[in-house]
Design an enzyme around this catalytic site. Structure first.
Site, PDB file in Angstrom:
ATOM      1  N   ASP A 281       0.874  -1.173   0.000  1.00 22.21           N
ATOM      2  CA  ASP A 281       0.000   0.000   0.000  1.00 22.21           C
ATOM      3  C   ASP A 281       0.912   1.224   0.000  1.00 22.21           C
ATOM      4  O   ASP A 281       1.769   1.361   0.881  1.00 22.21           O
ATOM      5  CB  ASP A 281      -0.883  -0.021   1.254  1.00 22.21           C
TER       6      ASP A 281
ATOM      7  N   CYS B 256       1.434   3.303   3.212  1.00 20.78           N
ATOM      8  CA  CYS B 256       1.947   2.583   4.391  1.00 20.78           C
ATOM      9  C   CYS B 256       3.425   2.932   4.607  1.00 20.78           C
ATOM     10  O   CYS B 256       4.260   2.650   3.746  1.00 20.78           O
ATOM     11  CB  CYS B 256       1.761   1.090   4.169  1.00 20.78           C
TER      12      CYS B 256
ATOM     13  N   ARG C  40      -5.189  -0.734   2.066  1.00 16.59           N
ATOM     14  CA  ARG C  40      -5.712  -1.126   3.380  1.00 16.59           C
ATOM     15  C   ARG C  40      -7.093  -0.547   3.664  1.00 16.59           C
ATOM     16  O   ARG C  40      -7.918  -1.180   4.331  1.00 16.59           O
ATOM     17  CB  ARG C  40      -4.741  -0.661   4.477  1.00 16.59           C
TER      18      ARG C  40
ATOM     19  N   CYS D 186       5.753   0.046   4.303  1.00 18.78           N
ATOM     20  CA  CYS D 186       5.908  -0.398   2.912  1.00 18.78           C
ATOM     21  C   CYS D 186       7.006   0.421   2.230  1.00 18.78           C
ATOM     22  O   CYS D 186       7.816  -0.117   1.463  1.00 18.78           O
ATOM     23  CB  CYS D 186       4.592  -0.244   2.151  1.00 18.78           C
TER      24      CYS D 186
END
Length: 267
Positions: free
Chosen positions: A150, A153, A180, A156
């Site tokens: 994502d 994120c 998400r 991430c």
């Protein structure tokens, strides 16, 4: 016996038990399974087929996807269309929610986890490379991990920053989309823009760095399907790293640790 019992309890605490929407009265309840006759292989198949059609709670049919026999006589593994699972006896009168372990000579083996891993590996194998965003090094990779990601994120982005080192260690990274907040979120739109870009890997890096992507989000893309796939495979957050054997590793993992998990440090 006391040590074995303690080990079982410890492993159970480390696992997340699944609460089935239709099984609220039975959640976290370990019901003793009724003893049954030892069926032949053909009889076991008949029982499994019958359970697919007949399993119900409070008179409501359950959305059963598959029923398979387990190594325990008279005990069957039920997988629902939602991906959730539990165990039942041959006539569906008793349910057990939790994990099934084999008491092997070398220790306890989580058979439920093994089956879930295999299901993940099989499901991901069906996703063509043309629907992934791939980062691989110059050399042939020694191992490949699949990551549900994502762009909103932070962890991430942190994982993405380590991709050059991962590639140097022989680890290829294949991204799949997992917004998400759902398909109505800005992250979903950004991921669609990434998949609609002429250069997906470059667009993914821009998204991770918070840069705007010029591509439209209106092309035919797999983002919604990958989001649904992630939920079916047990992904709840990002990054969600799936190893080649199907094991799900949630969260950021440093390159050296990921390399060790893949057995590359032994080479």
């Amino acid at each position: 016996m006391q040590n074995i019992t303690h080990e079982v309890k410890l492993k159970m605490r480390q696992r997340r038990f699944v609460t089935l929407p239709l099984l609220t009265p039975f959640s976290m309840l370990a019901c003793l399974l009724t003893a049954s006759l030892l069926p032949s292989a053909a009889q076991a198949d008949d029982v499994a087929d019958r359970l697919v059609e007949s399993l119900s709670v409070n008179g409501q049919s359950m959305p059963v996807e598959a029923v398979t026999e387990t190594p325990m006589d008279g005990v069957y593994h039920v997988r629902l269309e939602s991906g959730e699972s539990f165990y039942t006896n041959a006539d569906g009168s008793h349910f057990l929610v939790g994990d099934l372990y084999e008491n092997a000579p070398d220790g306890l083996i989580n058979l439920t986890e093994q089956e879930q891993n295999q299901e993940r590996a099989d499901a991901l194998a069906a996703v063509p490379e043309s629907e992934r965003v791939i980062f691989r090094g110059a050399d042939e990779p020694k191992a490949t991990v699949t990551v549900f990601t994502d762009p909103s994120c932070p962890y991430c982005a942190r994982l993405h920053d380590t991709i050059p080192e991962l590639n140097e260690r022989g680890i290829a990274v294949h991204y799949l989309a997992f917004p998400r907040a759902g398909m109505g979120s800005q992250a979903a739109t950004t991921l669609q823009q990434v998949w609609c870009s002429d250069n997906r890997s470059e667009a993914m890096t821009q998204a991770k760095e918070g840069e705007a992507i010029s591509s439209a989000a209106s092309c035919d893309n797999p983002v919604a399907g990958q989001y649904d796939l992630g939920k079916a495979l047990g992904v709840q957050g990002t990054p969600a790293i799936i190893l080649p054997n199907g094991q799900l590793v949630p969260g950021f993992v440093p390159p050296e640790r990921l390399s060790a998990m893949l057995g590359l440090d032994d080479e």
